[in-house]
Write an enzyme that holds these catalytic residues in place. Structure first.
Site, PDB file in Angstrom:
ATOM      1  N   ARG A  70       0.839  -1.199   0.000  1.00 41.21           N
ATOM      2  CA  ARG A  70       0.000   0.000   0.000  1.00 41.21           C
ATOM      3  C   ARG A  70       0.871   1.245   0.000  1.00 41.21           C
ATOM      4  NH1 ARG A  70      -1.882   0.825   4.367  1.00 41.21           N
ATOM      5  NH2 ARG A  70      -1.312  -1.061   5.494  1.00 41.21           N
ATOM      6  N   TYR A 207      -1.554  -3.405  -7.032  1.00 39.80           N
ATOM      7  CA  TYR A 207      -1.267  -4.265  -5.884  1.00 39.80           C
ATOM      8  C   TYR A 207      -2.274  -4.142  -4.731  1.00 39.80           C
ATOM      9  CZ  TYR A 207       1.407  -7.017  -2.645  1.00 39.80           C
ATOM     10  OH  TYR A 207       1.799  -8.004  -1.790  1.00 39.80           O
ATOM     11  N   LYS A 216      -9.647  -2.369   1.635  1.00 40.88           N
ATOM     12  CA  LYS A 216      -9.355  -1.223   2.512  1.00 40.88           C
ATOM     13  C   LYS A 216     -10.158   0.012   2.107  1.00 40.88           C
ATOM     14  CE  LYS A 216      -6.119  -3.693   4.419  1.00 40.88           C
ATOM     15  NZ  LYS A 216      -6.249  -4.204   5.769  1.00 40.88           N
ATOM     16  N   HIS A 236     -10.594  -2.581  11.569  1.00 35.96           N
ATOM     17  CA  HIS A 236      -9.488  -3.382  11.045  1.00 35.96           C
ATOM     18  C   HIS A 236      -9.234  -4.532  12.024  1.00 35.96           C
ATOM     19  CE1 HIS A 236      -5.045  -3.324   9.492  1.00 35.96           C
ATOM     20  NE2 HIS A 236      -5.791  -4.146   8.798  1.00 35.96           N
ATOM     21  N   SER A 258      -1.396  -3.781  10.050  1.00 36.02           N
ATOM     22  CA  SER A 258      -1.028  -4.712   8.977  1.00 36.02           C
ATOM     23  C   SER A 258       0.326  -5.338   9.274  1.00 36.02           C
ATOM     24  CB  SER A 258      -0.923  -3.974   7.641  1.00 36.02           C
ATOM     25  OG  SER A 258      -2.125  -3.324   7.345  1.00 36.02           O
ATOM     26  N   CYS A 260       1.049  -7.633  11.614  1.00 32.83           N
ATOM     27  CA  CYS A 260       1.323  -7.927  13.028  1.00 32.83           C
ATOM     28  C   CYS A 260       0.677  -9.229  13.480  1.00 32.83           C
ATOM     29  CB  CYS A 260       0.866  -6.777  13.917  1.00 32.83           C
ATOM     30  SG  CYS A 260       1.820  -5.283  13.650  1.00 32.83           S
ATOM     31  N   ASP A 283      -9.227  -9.827   8.816  1.00 32.90           N
ATOM     32  CA  ASP A 283      -8.779  -8.456   8.531  1.00 32.90           C
ATOM     33  C   ASP A 283      -9.808  -7.368   8.851  1.00 32.90           C
ATOM     34  OD1 ASP A 283      -6.640  -6.818   7.593  1.00 32.90           O
ATOM     35  OD2 ASP A 283      -7.696  -6.509   5.706  1.00 32.90           O
ATOM     36  N   ARG A 375       2.220 -12.131  -0.758  1.00 29.17           N
ATOM     37  CA  ARG A 375       0.857 -12.428  -0.298  1.00 29.17           C
ATOM     38  C   ARG A 375       0.277 -13.664  -0.955  1.00 29.17           C
ATOM     39  NH1 ARG A 375      -1.628  -8.850   3.683  1.00 29.17           N
ATOM     40  NH2 ARG A 375      -0.089  -7.219   3.917  1.00 29.17           N
TER      41      ARG A 375
HETATM   42  O1  SAT Z   1      -3.837  -3.259   2.215  1.00 19.34           O
HETATM   43  S1  SAT Z   1      -3.491  -4.614   1.834  1.00 19.34           S
HETATM   44  O2  SAT Z   1      -4.708  -5.322   1.470  1.00 19.34           O
HETATM   45  O3  SAT Z   1      -2.556  -4.585   0.692  1.00 19.34           O
HETATM   46  C1  SAT Z   1      -2.752  -5.449   3.118  1.00 19.34           C
HETATM   47  C2  SAT Z   1      -2.723  -4.735   4.396  1.00 19.34           C
HETATM   48  O4  SAT Z   1      -2.033  -3.734   4.516  1.00 19.34           O
HETATM   49  O5  SAT Z   1      -3.400  -5.169   5.357  1.00 19.34           O
HETATM   50 MN    MN Z   2      -5.147  -5.351   7.024  1.00 15.76          MN
END
Ligand code: SAT
Ligand code: MN
Length: 585
Positions: A70, A207, A216, A236, A258, A260, A283, A375
């Protein structure tokens, strides 16, 4: 108006998008298996996907090396008024941004197919689901969206209102020009949200969170605004069901930044006999108050976009089972046998490897073979520990909310807040060492309130207020802080984590039942006794509270809170003052 679909508003928007982006053709995605397979074949033909010999219907691919995570500096919240976006978001005037985007998107899909993806965040037909339509010139995005969300005719047939999501890799093709494997823009990336009109425009990246706009962009940034207005929460957070040896079951939601370990916690295989974890999501959680006053959570997603590196049959066996088939791997390494690999999957790397950049790799190079943010994209339905209620439109009742982050010092293994308001204070003062999930300096400590810093679509101070205003509700979940990442003076982790995290969940489970020994500290309640026999850990190193370090932490939180000026809810300052008082400042 062209009759692209039976839906008038969609047709009008598609006419505008076609006129703007000038694609060579348009394809309305039906979401079928045949369509998916045709697109995978196309991606193989283009040299993007390499089929894996060891995993059925699975593919390896790698992105442009400059399009791997990101891009927060290129993520914008374009509310009418800058104050609405707040000090933690990049704001641009919506009129100016729209003007700029119209120039960028003009003709951007020349020589490409415009794919139209009707998608639904949440179970199709649920009153809580939100529909969107993503228009994209990337077949890779279509394939990933089909795994991550519910897409196609079943959504289109029920489509009423929808969030328009425009995406382009930003690389038009001349008639005889050969396409790149991973077209994207190095210079111009824009991930733009218009919260008032509920629109998403994304340019220049193919991506993850930059391009799979249901995730997101919609399910967090736009949904957080919908949630503020509608009295619910878009968070989140992972969602799990925890069952004790007596067969009692409770649900928990946990927020971590993200990278963790949300996916690992969501798929935890408990080391304690008789305990069971089932997952609903790894997520995102949308939470609402039910008529019984309890908080109910759903996962709006349909797939897992998990980090590969570090995942192995010992750290997360359930994830390894999940990705045995029907999986897209992006930016992992590739083996001579036609399988994927990443650091931590096995102790030794396979003898012959192609790196995530698509070139031969050897350990002498002293660089990772897989990108640290490599990923896997896989259907949630393949998880061997899927909770039976994972698609229940009503959601599951949440007994505990957990805030975690990556902190090598200061934060103990676990503590329980005294009440909801203090729990909100814990969420608001969360900071974490940065990971490879976003472009930036890995390891640098930054404030990441509620793990929502990159994902809150409005003023974070108002978001705190939104959380606080639930404090008068009756059946609130209890709130916990956890930290699996504390280190000793030699730099070693003091807690084994992974399957042993069940010890912490067990204590939380018992506390929410009115059991579980606890001792009061300035931070909150910590376990009085925790049976950690057999583990090579020192209780003191897990639970010690360094008064000096906490005073500094409190000072640091105070200066962070100052960023929000007058808009910061007074309750949070009261909480901070009370913490300092308990610390004896
Ligand atoms: O934002 S992504 O889906 O690329 C992954 C993340 O940061 O949790
Ligand atoms: Mn995330």
């Amino acid at each position: 108006m062209t009759n692209w679909t039976p839906h008038e508003k969609l047709n009008a928007w598609l006419d505008d998008m076609v006129a703007l982006c000038k694609p060579s053709s348009l394809h309305i995605c039906d979401g079928s298996q045949e369509e998916y397979e045709t697109l995978c074949q196309l991606l193989i033909h283009k040299g993007v996907f390499v089929p894996l010999k060891q995993r059925a219907n699975s593919f390896w691919c790698h992105s442009d090396p400059q399009d791997v995570a990101r891009v927060e500096e290129a993520t914008f919240i374009c509310s009418q008024n800058q104050e609405e976006a707040g000090p933690t978001n990049n704001w641009r005037d919506p009129v100016e941004m729209r003007h700029h985007l119209l120039k960028l998107f003009a003709g951007c899909m020349q020589g490409r197919v415009m794919y139209v993806i009707p998608f639904c965040m949440g179970p199709i037909g649920s009153p809580y689901s939100v529909m969107g339509v993503e228009v994209t010139d990337s077949p890779y995005v279509v394939c990933n969206m089909r795994i991550m969300t519910r897409i196609g005719s079943s959504v289109l047939n029920l489509l009423e209102d929808f969030v328009p999501c425009l995406h382009s890799v930003g690389v038009p093709l001349q008639p005889d020009e050969k396409d790149m494997a991973w077209p994207c823009r190095h210079d111009q990336k824009y991930i733009v949200h218009f919260p008032e009109t509920r629109e998403i425009w994304s340019f220049g990246s193919g991506y993850g969170g930059n391009a799979l706009l249901g995730k997101k962009c919609l399910a967090l940034r736009i949904a957080s605004v919908m949630a503020r207005d509608g009295g619910w929460l878009a968070e989140h957070m992972l969602i799990i069901g925890v069952t004790n040896p007596a067969g009692e079951k409770k649900y928990m939601a946990a927020a971590f930044p993200s990278g963790c370990g949300k996916t690992n916690l969501a798929m935890l295989q408990p080391s304690l006999p008789g305990w069971k974890i089932e997952m609903l999501g790894d997520d995102i959680a949308w939470m609402r108050f039910g008529s019984d006053g309890r908080v109910y959570a759903i996962n709006p997603e349909f797939g897992i976009f998990g980090i590969g590196p570090g995942t192995s049959t010992s750290s997360n066996p359930n994830a390894m089972t999940t990705i045995e088939k029907n999986t897209i791997f992006t930016n992992t390494a590739f083996t001579a046998e036609g399988d994927i690999w990443w650091e931590g999957m096995t102790l030794q790397p396979p003898s012959s490897l192609t790196s995530w950049k698509g070139v031969p790799w050897s350990s002498d190079l002293a660089i990772p073979a897989a990108h640290p943010n490599a990923r896997f994209t896989v259907p949630l339905s393949q998880s061997p520990i899927l909770d039976p209620l994972w698609e229940d439109p009503k959601g599951v009742p949440i007994s505990a909310i957990i805030f975690g982050s990556r902190r090598s010092t200061v934060i103990p293994l676990v503590y329980e807040s005294f009440n909801w308001e203090q729990g909100v204070f814990i969420g608001a003062s969360l900071s974490s060492e940065m990971t490879a999930a976003a472009k930036g300096e890995v390891g640098k400590l930054r404030h990441d309130p509620f793990a929502m810093l990159p994902f809150c679509g409005y003023n974070m101070a108002d978001y705190f207020k939104h959380w606080l205003h639930f404090s008068t509700k009756e059946h609130l979940p209890r709130i916990y802080s956890v930290n699996w990442f504390r280190k000793n003076s030699e730099g070693q982790f003091v807690w084994p984590g992974y399957s042993e995290n069940i010890h912490v969940l067990k204590w939380i489970f018992e506390r929410t039942s009115g059991e579980g020994d606890a001792k009061e500290t300035p931070l909150g309640f910590i376990p009085e006794h925790m049976d950690l026999s057999g583990l090579n850990v020192r209780i003191a190193s897990l639970f010690s509270i360094d008064n000096q370090a906490w005073r500094k932490e409190a000072e640091e939180i105070r200066s962070y809170f100052a960023l929000f000026g007058e808009r910061l809810p007074k309750e949070l300052i009261d909480q901070l003052n009370a913490l300092e008082e308990r610390l004896g400042v």
